[in-house]
Design a protein around this motif. Structure first.
Motif, mmCIF file in Angstrom:
data_model
loop_
_atom_site.group_PDB
_atom_site.id
_atom_site.type_symbol
_atom_site.label_atom_id
_atom_site.label_comp_id
_atom_site.label_asym_id
_atom_site.label_seq_id
_atom_site.Cartn_x
_atom_site.Cartn_y
_atom_site.Cartn_z
ATOM 1 N N GLN A 1 -2.163 -13.081 -1.449
ATOM 2 C CA GLN A 1 -1.661 -11.637 -1.762
ATOM 3 C C GLN A 1 -0.203 -11.525 -0.884
ATOM 4 N N ARG A 2 -0.143 -12.027 0.184
ATOM 5 C CA ARG A 2 1.176 -12.228 1.064
ATOM 6 C C ARG A 2 1.952 -13.076 0.458
ATOM 7 N N VAL A 3 1.852 -14.075 -0.723
ATOM 8 C CA VAL A 3 2.645 -14.825 -1.220
ATOM 9 C C VAL A 3 3.091 -13.786 -2.389
ATOM 10 N N ALA A 4 2.429 -13.114 -2.990
ATOM 11 C CA ALA A 4 2.668 -12.101 -3.882
ATOM 12 C C ALA A 4 3.656 -11.162 -3.433
ATOM 13 N N ILE A 5 3.614 -10.670 -2.220
ATOM 14 C CA ILE A 5 4.349 -9.845 -1.420
ATOM 15 C C ILE A 5 5.835 -10.432 -1.317
ATOM 16 N N ALA A 6 5.430 -11.688 -0.928
ATOM 17 C CA ALA A 6 6.931 -12.449 -0.686
ATOM 18 C C ALA A 6 7.767 -12.572 -1.965
ATOM 19 N N ARG A 7 7.090 -13.050 -2.917
ATOM 20 C CA ARG A 7 7.825 -12.850 -4.282
ATOM 21 C C ARG A 7 8.353 -11.635 -4.600
ATOM 22 N N ALA A 8 7.698 -10.422 -4.449
ATOM 23 C CA ALA A 8 8.098 -9.311 -4.795
ATOM 24 C C ALA A 8 9.534 -9.015 -3.800
ATOM 25 N N ILE A 9 9.621 -9.271 -2.714
ATOM 26 C CA ILE A 9 10.445 -9.035 -1.834
ATOM 27 C C ILE A 9 11.777 -9.660 -1.789
ATOM 28 N N ALA A 10 11.665 -11.169 -2.472
ATOM 29 C CA ALA A 10 12.543 -12.063 -2.555
ATOM 30 C C ALA A 10 13.831 -11.620 -3.192
ATOM 31 N N LYS A 11 13.773 -10.543 -4.144
ATOM 32 C CA LYS A 11 14.781 -10.201 -4.804
ATOM 33 C C LYS A 11 15.711 -9.116 -3.917
ATOM 34 N N ASN A 12 15.057 -8.765 -2.816
ATOM 35 C CA ASN A 12 15.747 -7.686 -1.911
ATOM 36 C C ASN A 12 15.633 -6.281 -2.685
ATOM 37 N N PRO A 13 14.469 -5.881 -3.036
ATOM 38 C CA PRO A 13 14.492 -4.625 -3.682
ATOM 39 C C PRO A 13 14.538 -3.752 -2.908
ATOM 40 N N GLU A 14 15.064 -2.572 -3.640
ATOM 41 C CA GLU A 14 15.367 -1.224 -2.848
ATOM 42 C C GLU A 14 13.911 -0.508 -3.034
ATOM 43 N N VAL A 15 12.833 -0.943 -3.873
ATOM 44 C CA VAL A 15 11.761 -0.389 -3.950
ATOM 45 C C VAL A 15 10.428 -1.121 -4.180
ATOM 46 N N LEU A 16 9.553 -0.944 -3.282
ATOM 47 C CA LEU A 16 8.368 -1.884 -3.434
ATOM 48 C C LEU A 16 7.244 -1.004 -3.890
ATOM 49 N N LEU A 17 6.570 -1.438 -5.072
ATOM 50 C CA LEU A 17 5.457 -0.587 -5.543
ATOM 51 C C LEU A 17 4.329 -1.655 -5.654
ATOM 52 N N CYS A 18 3.102 -0.871 -5.015
ATOM 53 C CA CYS A 18 2.026 -1.641 -4.667
ATOM 54 C C CYS A 18 0.573 -1.103 -5.318
ATOM 55 N N ASP A 19 0.112 -1.785 -6.249
ATOM 56 C CA ASP A 19 -0.969 -1.144 -6.894
ATOM 57 C C ASP A 19 -2.382 -1.761 -6.383
ATOM 58 N N GLU A 20 -3.209 -0.790 -5.564
ATOM 59 C CA GLU A 20 -4.289 -1.601 -4.928
ATOM 60 C C GLU A 20 -4.089 -2.871 -4.403
ATOM 61 N N PRO A 21 -2.985 -3.068 -3.545
ATOM 62 C CA PRO A 21 -2.914 -4.526 -2.900
ATOM 63 C C PRO A 21 -3.963 -5.052 -2.201
ATOM 64 N N THR A 22 -4.758 -4.069 -1.531
ATOM 65 C CA THR A 22 -5.866 -4.782 -0.895
ATOM 66 C C THR A 22 -7.262 -4.364 -1.469
ATOM 67 N N GLY A 23 -7.307 -4.091 -2.793
ATOM 68 C CA GLY A 23 -8.347 -3.948 -3.500
ATOM 69 C C GLY A 23 -9.562 -4.846 -3.740
ATOM 70 N N ALA A 24 -8.926 -6.327 -3.635
ATOM 71 C CA ALA A 24 -9.968 -7.463 -3.636
ATOM 72 C C ALA A 24 -10.184 -8.131 -2.454
ATOM 73 N N LEU A 25 -9.899 -7.575 -1.302
ATOM 74 C CA LEU A 25 -9.902 -8.009 0.019
ATOM 75 C C LEU A 25 -10.914 -7.463 0.900
ATOM 76 N N ASP A 26 -11.503 -8.062 2.012
ATOM 77 C CA ASP A 26 -12.291 -7.697 2.893
ATOM 78 C C ASP A 26 -11.332 -6.681 3.759
ATOM 79 N N SER A 27 -12.003 -6.092 4.918
ATOM 80 C CA SER A 27 -11.039 -5.269 5.852
ATOM 81 C C SER A 27 -10.189 -6.114 6.503
ATOM 82 N N ALA A 28 -10.685 -7.188 7.152
ATOM 83 C CA ALA A 28 -10.018 -7.980 8.197
ATOM 84 C C ALA A 28 -8.544 -8.582 7.425
ATOM 85 N N THR A 29 -8.874 -9.195 5.973
ATOM 86 C CA THR A 29 -7.855 -9.666 5.457
ATOM 87 C C THR A 29 -6.930 -8.516 4.811
ATOM 88 N N GLY A 30 -7.375 -7.360 4.528
ATOM 89 C CA GLY A 30 -6.683 -6.133 4.064
ATOM 90 C C GLY A 30 -5.749 -5.628 4.977
#
Length: 242
Positions: free
Chosen positions: A154-183
């Motif tokens: 998921q952090r790779v996916a975040i890195a992929r999203a921010i690599a374009k230097n976006p002004e906006v980051l939209l996240c739909d349930e980014p921790t939904g498939a993760l346990d609490s510590a990982t989330g």
């Protein structure tokens, strides 16, 4: 002078009277029913609410993935509502990063290569290495997805999203498939990106505890925003009660 400019600057998003109606035969579903919303530059917002309350539909529309049935959506003062598909494609490419519940990484590419794909099409990208370092994965960038944990993917996916230097980051349930510590690790990555890049960040979640990390919290119900609250002092992700 700078203060005056900041005061007069339009919000990143200004949504007014937004509706979205889906029709299947004679059946009509109102996913959004007159939503008004402003998101300011650099803020972190959390969108709460049950499934079907309109959160994802709103995110898809302001992200340029869908068209509204009626109403207005402005990005930095520019109307998006009537934009063509070609214009929305350019808007998504140049201004918006997306993070979803499922990582959608290419299995045959390393973490670095997955992120580097985005940098090839962005106008002003950061390097794949810098993006991965920002989410704490500088030591894992040459690993393949199958060699990474769910939180690392998921952090790779975040890195992929921010690599374009976006002004906006939209996240739909980014921790939904993760346990609490990982989330919490993933939320820490999002908070760091928000703080260091200034990207306006909106996070959809069912987890009410996550609301405390946001500057503002919007609660959705039946296609409307039922309430909005402001956190004067947002907490660190590590302080969230899962």
């Amino acid at each position: 002078m700078k203060a005056d400019a900041a005061i007069s600057a339009p919000p990143i998003f200004e949504v007014s009277g937004l509706t979205k109606v889906y029709r299947t035969g004679d059946v009509e579903v109102r996913a959004l029913n007159g939503v008004d919303l402003r998101l300011e530059a650099g803020e972190m917002a959390v969108l709460l609410g049950p499934s079907g309350s309109g959160k994802s539909t709103l995110l898809n529309i302001i992200g340029g993935l869908d068209h509204p049935t009626s109403g207005s959506v402005k990005f930095k003062g520019k109307e998006l509502s009537g934009a063509s598909d070609r214009e929305l494609t350019s808007y998504r490419r140049d201004h918006v990063g997306f993070v979803f519940q499922f990582y959608n990484l290419i299995p045959s590419l390393t973490a670095w290569e997955n992120v580097a794909l985005i940098t090839e099409v962005a106008r002003h990208p950061m390097s794949a290495s810098d993006a991965l370092a920002l989410v704490g994965l500088e030591s894992r960038m040459h690993h393949f997805p199958a060699q990474l944990s769910g939180g690392e993917q998921q952090r790779v996916a975040i890195a992929r999203a921010i690599a374009k230097n976006p002004e906006v980051l939209l996240c739909d349930e980014p921790t939904g498939a993760l346990d609490s510590a990982t989330g919490i690790i993933v939320l820490e990555a999002l908070a760091r990106v928000n703080a260091e890049t200034g990207a306006t960040t909106a996070i959809i979640t069912h987890n009410a505890g996550i609301r405390k990390i946001a500057h503002r919290v919007f609660t959705f119900l039946d296609g409307r925003i039922a309430s909005m609250e402001t956190n004067e002092t947002p907490v660190k992700p590590s302080e969230v009660q899962w």
